[in-house]
Design an enzyme around this catalytic site. Structure first.
Site, mmCIF file in Angstrom:
data_model
loop_
_atom_site.group_PDB
_atom_site.id
_atom_site.type_symbol
_atom_site.label_atom_id
_atom_site.label_comp_id
_atom_site.label_asym_id
_atom_site.label_seq_id
_atom_site.Cartn_x
_atom_site.Cartn_y
_atom_site.Cartn_z
ATOM 1 N N ASP A 158 -4.079 10.066 3.047
ATOM 2 C CA ASP A 158 -4.253 9.356 4.314
ATOM 3 C C ASP A 158 -4.055 10.373 5.432
ATOM 4 O OD1 ASP A 158 -4.053 7.962 6.674
ATOM 5 O OD2 ASP A 158 -2.798 6.347 5.873
ATOM 6 N N PHE A 206 3.505 4.970 6.328
ATOM 7 C CA PHE A 206 2.812 4.084 7.271
ATOM 8 C C PHE A 206 1.321 4.198 7.015
ATOM 9 C CE2 PHE A 206 0.523 2.763 10.974
ATOM 10 C CZ PHE A 206 1.131 1.557 11.263
ATOM 11 N N LYS A 238 -8.467 7.228 13.648
ATOM 12 C CA LYS A 238 -7.941 7.745 14.912
ATOM 13 C C LYS A 238 -8.896 8.736 15.610
ATOM 14 C CE LYS A 238 -3.272 6.252 14.597
ATOM 15 N NZ LYS A 238 -2.547 6.048 13.344
HETATM 16 C C1 LIG Z 1 -2.443 4.821 12.515
HETATM 17 C C2 LIG Z 1 -2.402 5.005 11.071
HETATM 18 C C3 LIG Z 1 -2.968 4.063 10.197
HETATM 19 C C4 LIG Z 1 -3.545 2.757 10.685
HETATM 20 O O1 LIG Z 1 -4.588 2.909 11.592
HETATM 21 P P1 LIG Z 1 -5.010 1.683 12.545
HETATM 22 O O2 LIG Z 1 -6.240 2.170 13.237
HETATM 23 O O3 LIG Z 1 -3.867 1.457 13.499
HETATM 24 O O4 LIG Z 1 -5.244 0.516 11.666
HETATM 25 C C5 LIG Z 1 -2.942 4.335 8.852
HETATM 26 N N1 LIG Z 1 -2.396 5.461 8.363
HETATM 27 C C6 LIG Z 1 -1.842 6.401 9.173
HETATM 28 C C7 LIG Z 1 -1.277 7.635 8.576
HETATM 29 C C8 LIG Z 1 -1.813 6.194 10.549
HETATM 30 O O5 LIG Z 1 -1.236 7.093 11.341
#
Ligand SMILES: *Cc1c(COP(=O)(O)O)cnc(C)c1O
Length: 407
Positions: A232, A147, A261
């Site tokens: 990520d 994700f 985040k």
């Molecule tokens: C939440 C998340 C994203 C996307 O972030 P948004 O602020 O919702 O666009 C990307 N990678 C990971 C691992 C995430 O948990």
């Protein structure tokens, strides 16, 4: 927790949301009106323990006094300049974040998806300009069940049909390999490969921790083959796992961190790509940007987040409370109510025995007891409370879970 029945404000609010907003979410039936620390209060005055923390955006809790003070002070000074002009919070933020990451340069954006997009663009540009990949051939290797966000390019390399269906045509240039399978990853690397993009722990997939040695193996393969290792850490980073970065658990330093985040402290959206001068140095004026990226309010809040992380106290808290959380969940597993538990630090994916209900049903039963969690993929619930949660509150939430699973 009080147990007064809904007065109608909850129902009215949910009905209006259903009528006037797209149904791209299916929220639990609770309407939050205020929050402090690990607790939220709904429009009926009922209190709930927040065991999701905005998917780790709220690592420092709701209304954290230091973050609110930093935001308020900045609101009275200047909130937005665009990058057409310098502002006096920008350099401090970039320097502090680069230092926290042990890296050299920062490219700030707003949302996580934008930062991932930025990482993809950076890797491709680096591939063409520095590595010498022939134009149009750059390949990025990603993991199944990833994700990374919701843009058309990012969902192009998702393996989740819900996230992907109906959004084609899809962006080419990505190869998907099984998560945790080092041999598959090694075999996928070719001369056009510019990057490997992975989550050190897959949050959305159910808090999947890769086998020991995987991240170190990815580091070794990418280094050997002259490929960028992009971590990520949007959800796993900034304290959640008991370290600043989840990669640290294997003493791995990637070539690039993608952050978001918690970087915005739950106050404003703040994301960033953090890397070396060789990599982020590929950009020249006009080649990438964002109107709100690196704005003064974002930088002021982000700076305070970084200052809080520098002491290590939140990481230590996540490690200590996390050990306790996993020990307690281990007892539930031994009792048979829970099929499996994964995670690290104050972060757990709990596979409930399917006979006890779906993840959604368990979440609804916990809601009725004043505990807010989010299910993912069938019978998994994920626990990721704010790192400021007290041990007593954590224990109380676990008692509620135990009772829900015993019912
Ligand atoms: C939440 C998340 C994203 C996307 O972030 P948004 O602020 O919702 O666009 C990307 N990678 C990971 C691992 C995430 O948990």
């Amino acid at each position: 927790m009080t147990t007064t029945p809904a007065t109608g404000e909850t129902d009215r609010s949910i009905a209006a949301a259903e009528a006037y907003s797209a149904h791209n979410y299916h929220p639990l039936p609770v309407v939050v009106a205020s929050a402090q620390g690990a607790w939220m209060t709904d429009v009926e005055g009922r209190r709930y323990l927040d065991m999701l923390a905005g998917y780790s955006a709220l690592n420092f809790g709701h209304g954290n006094p230091r973050l609110i003070a930093a935001a308020k002070a900045q609101l009275d000074r200047v909130t937005l300049t665009s990058r057409a002009f310098h502002h006096d919070r920008f350099a401090d933020f970039c320097q502090a974040l680069a230092e926290l990451c042990g890296m050299e340069m920062v490219l700030p954006m707003n949302t996580g998806a934008e930062a991932v997009e930025t990482a993809v663009k950076t890797a491709r540009k680096w591939g063409y300009r520095v590595k010498g990949v022939p134009d149009g051939r750059a390949k990025i290797i990603v993991a199944a069940d990833n994700f990374h966000g919701r843009t058309t390019t990012i969902i192009s390399f998702s393996t989740d049909p819900e996230a992907r269906a109906d959004y084609g045509p899809y962006t080419p240039g990505f190869e998907i390999v099984p998560y945790g399978d080092l041999a598959a990853l090694r075999a996928a690397v070719d001369e056009d490969t510019v990057a490997v993009l992975i989550e050190p722990i897959q949050g959305e997939a159910g808090v999947l921790v890769p086998p020991p040695g995987y991240l170190a193996g990815v580091r070794a393969v990418t280094r050997e083959r002259g490929v960028l290792f992009i971590a990520d850490e949007i959800q796993s980073g900034l304290g959640r796992t008991g370290r600043t970065f989840a990669c640290e658990h294997e003493d791995v330093v990637p070539d690039m961190y993608v952050l978001g985040k918690a970087l915005g402290g739950g106050v404003v959206p703040v994301s960033a790509v953090v890397s070396s001068r060789e990599v982020l140095g590929v950009f020249r004026p006009g080649e990438h940007g964002s109107t709100f990226g690196g704005n003064p309010l974002a930088c002021a809040v982000g700076l305070e987040v970084i200052a809080m992380l520098r002491t290590g106290e939140y990481q230590d808290r996540a490690a200590e409370l996390g050990a306790h959380l996993h020990a307690e969940l281990g007892l539930l597993t031994a009792g048979g109510a829970v099929a499996a538990v994964r995670g690290r630090g104050l972060w757990a994916g709990v596979d409930v025995a399917p006979a006890l209900g779906t993840g959604r049903q368990i979440s609804e039963r916990l809601l009725a007891r004043g505990v807010l969690v989010k299910d993912t993929h069938g019978s998994t619930i994920r626990l990721a409370p704010p790192l400021v949660i007290s041990k007593d509150d954590l224990d109380w939430s676990l008692a509620q879970l135990r009772e829900v699973l015993a019912a």
